[in-house]
Scaffold this motif. Structure first.
Motif, PDB file in Angstrom:
ATOM      1  N   ASP A 199       0.819  -1.225   0.000  1.00  0.00           N
ATOM      2  CA  ASP A 199       0.000   0.000   0.000  1.00  0.00           C
ATOM      3  C   ASP A 199       0.849   1.269   0.000  1.00  0.00           C
ATOM      4  N   SER A 200       2.104   1.138   0.405  1.00  0.00           N
ATOM      5  CA  SER A 200       2.979   2.318   0.387  1.00  0.00           C
ATOM      6  C   SER A 200       3.614   2.543  -0.982  1.00  0.00           C
ATOM      7  N   ASP A 201       3.357   1.641  -1.925  1.00  0.00           N
ATOM      8  CA  ASP A 201       3.902   1.810  -3.281  1.00  0.00           C
ATOM      9  C   ASP A 201       3.056   2.793  -4.091  1.00  0.00           C
ATOM     10  N   ALA A 202       3.718   3.445  -5.035  1.00  0.00           N
ATOM     11  CA  ALA A 202       3.016   4.363  -5.931  1.00  0.00           C
ATOM     12  C   ALA A 202       1.923   3.599  -6.682  1.00  0.00           C
ATOM     13  N   VAL A 203       0.784   4.261  -6.854  1.00  0.00           N
ATOM     14  CA  VAL A 203      -0.336   3.604  -7.526  1.00  0.00           C
ATOM     15  C   VAL A 203       0.037   3.237  -8.968  1.00  0.00           C
ATOM     16  N   GLY A 204       0.980   3.979  -9.533  1.00  0.00           N
ATOM     17  CA  GLY A 204       1.432   3.668 -10.893  1.00  0.00           C
ATOM     18  C   GLY A 204       1.943   2.247 -11.042  1.00  0.00           C
ATOM     19  N   LYS A 205       2.574   1.718 -10.003  1.00  0.00           N
ATOM     20  CA  LYS A 205       3.068   0.340 -10.088  1.00  0.00           C
ATOM     21  C   LYS A 205       1.906  -0.633 -10.280  1.00  0.00           C
ATOM     22  N   PHE A 206       0.826  -0.391  -9.578  1.00  0.00           N
ATOM     23  CA  PHE A 206      -0.332  -1.280  -9.663  1.00  0.00           C
ATOM     24  C   PHE A 206      -0.983  -1.212 -11.040  1.00  0.00           C
ATOM     25  N   THR A 207      -0.851  -0.055 -11.658  1.00  0.00           N
ATOM     26  CA  THR A 207      -1.544   0.130 -12.925  1.00  0.00           C
ATOM     27  C   THR A 207      -0.738  -0.406 -14.096  1.00  0.00           C
TER      28      THR A 207
END
Lengths: 400, 400
Positions: A199-207
């Motif tokens: 959850d502390s990762d940038a949302v861009g990684k998830f996308t």
């Protein structure tokens, strides 16, 4: 006698293989464990024999030597090919600064062999968006890296009539519909489980994963596969890649049929190990771990002599007496990748392992081969103008 | 006498206002609470007066009547405008099937007023990707909805010389660089806190907010703002929108300066309430909650007569004796949106609240106004051909 003082740590640790990290124990990556963990299948002798029957050619030495060692649904691709049905190759690269190194060559050399053997279209995804998201670089740098890397890739001899190279920043409008179809089918829990993001990762990684998944579906390429063809969704896709990329395609395979496509097939390679030893892969982030296609003969010589981890005896006498341990010897392993001649390789293995060949001698053989490959590459790359680059990257019909 | 039997629930519950849901107690949305919760600022009389000085025009009745009631950094836009510096308007819409309803008109009518008053470019984002991700529709349906909705928007009278309307599926390649810049700066915890998404939600939902944020940055529009202009990043953006859209732009404002841009400014409207009462907004998902721009005069009449929640007396006698409670009367509220003449509105309010006007009479006034607006809209929309649509949606220079 050994040319290196660095000894890989011998403590056992959990191996980590993700698209962003490869860390194994000193013995090297445990590929059997990986095959079990990922749920892929070892490539059998029978499958290689079938490969040779279908292509009418001797199998590539990467196959014969188990460098490409694992697969998913490769049989389906061969069936499909024999039935005269359409399929394509999809591989990719996260652009890095500077030149490619020998580790980067692996999937591309094998992909070129597949393209030549099967005469099928190839699409190459340059994930400059991924590099932007993971590294602290600018958009402009990610584009510059892309162009440099693409020139290196083109210089490996791909056929412009059958090859489309694209960067995500340029081609996103064609990937986006399939990316959002995929991203509607995969929930965040699944992404976390597959890729280990927090959850502390940038949302861009998830996308990002759906963007790497989208080229698995043929209608991401309307200029290659006619969107009006009612059979377009039945076109199959084979992905040659290092096994660390498998998570993306496990995710894609999970959703493919729900979206009306075949599951993409994969053929996985082992990693090209770092000069320092088997416990990690050659990495563009550590200059001394890798030999670059831009290195001078002197640089190649220095790197191999100084850094290539040796399984040979600690002294000339030891080597002559006990021979070399090939299973940890990086120089020998590199030769299995780069020396096509089976007989010559076998002879080297025998001499070196029994002490009839010294570490300095086998290193010189590797140096000569690498210097030759680099010279040939530099010559080929000098002909890859911006115009040639644009021709590979332009949106156009392919001939196959 | 009242024409409706439905009485909104009177129990108190926590109000929920998100881009996907508006639910309030029977008394309606508590906008003061929302302003506090979101951290925006009420539009003051002084700010309206300044607005009038800068534009040289009487403020729009949406401003005078507190329908656009809250803002962020509106003063900065007026300062910027007075200094002769560049700015633009950005609004948008999630395309829905069928025609727009009156609730959809609010931001667009106000945006048109702003465009005319300030002579600035306007960009309109059609979030067909969002609708695909949130609703169970196909890509093709989301595109069809987009075209229908855009024709309705164009029919409101926007100036093609100053207006660029784009859909995310068409225009993603221009938004993507800024979207990934934003998505590198916002972590998953922040997205969850702002939007309330869960790990069980599709990853696509998490990827959408940066796409809605990207048009806040002027270099998402290289055909409107010259990318070679060294001052391009200083161009400001004003977003007229319903207050439920604020979370997207709170997120954007948090990262804007880190990325070298000004924070986007906002001007927020209240919701156009559903016919049934103040506790939710007019919704395209409930046909009877809304009057559509495609409704026939008979449909308008039936909907208002049957469904518009009344604050009037339960009987003719009660109404004449006690008068109407304007604060819950939907018909009266709609008139505050749709009847521009302040004197006429004041007269209606006085008569209706004191029992000198019956519910049937005020409803007839609203019906007449709505029928007239619809007739005018249908006439205008009949002239919006595919060619006109393409001219608004084509990538081109604007004149301002």
């Amino acid at each position: 006698m050994t040319d290196t003082n660095t000894t890989p740590s011998t403590e056992t640790k959990e191996q980590i293989v993700t698209p962003w990290e490869v860390e194994a124990s000193a013995g090297g990556v445990d590929y059997d464990k990986l095959v079990n963990q990922f749920g892929s299948t070892r490539i059998s002798e029978e499958l290689i024999a079938r490969f040779e029957r279908v292509t009418g050619k001797k199998a590539h030495h990467f196959l014969r030597r188990g460098i490409f060692f694992s697969h998913r649904d490769l049989k389906e691709i061969l069936d499909h090919h024999e039935a005269g049905k359409k399929w394509y190759l999809y591989t990719g690269r996260g652009p890095s600064s500077g030149s490619l190194h020998f580790g980067h060559l692996l999937p591309f050399l094998f992909t070129k062999y597949l393209q030549d053997a099967f005469n099928v279209p190839l699409v190459v995804q340059m994930t400059n968006d991924e590099k932007f998201l993971w590294k602290g670089i600018t958009i402009e740098e990610s584009i510059e890296y892309t162009h440099n890397n693409v020139k290196d890739i083109i210089a490996l001899g791909f056929d412009v009539q059958k090859t489309f190279i694209f960067s995500n920043l340029d081609y996103i409008q064609y990937l986006y519909p399939n990316a959002i179809k995929i991203s509607r089918c995969v929930n965040l829990n699944q992404i976390k489980n597959i890729f280990g993001f927090q959850d502390s990762d940038a949302v861009g990684k998830f996308t990002f994963p759906p963007i790497q998944a989208a080229p698995c579906f043929p209608d991401s390429f309307p200029h290659i596969f006619d969107p009006k063809d009612p059979e377009i969704k039945a076109v199959r896709c084979l992905i040659p890649c290092a096994i660390d990329q498998d998570p993306y395609f496990r995710m894609t395979r999970d959703v493919a049929q729900r979206l009306g496509y075949n599951k993409p097939s994969l053929i996985h390679s082992k990693f090209f190990p770092a000069l320092q030893g088997h416990n990690t892969k050659m990495s563009a982030s550590d200059l001394n771990s890798a030999v670059y296609l831009s290195d001078t003969p002197q640089q190649v010589k220095d790197k191999i002599k100084k850094h290539a981890f040796s399984g040979g005896g600690a002294t000339k006498e030891d080597q002559e007496k006990y021979g070399a341990n090939l299973s940890v010897d990086i120089t020998y392993e590199y030769l299995t990748f780069l020396l096509e001649d089976d007989d010559q390789l076998k002879e080297i293995a025998e001499k070196y392992s029994t002490g009839k060949m010294l570490t300095g001698e086998i290193k010189q053989i590797l140096i000569d081969i690498m210097v030759k490959i680099i010279a040939r590459h530099k010559e080929a790359r000098s002909k890859v103008t911006d115009e040639v680059l644009n021709s590979f990257m332009s949106i156009r019909k392919l001939n196959f």
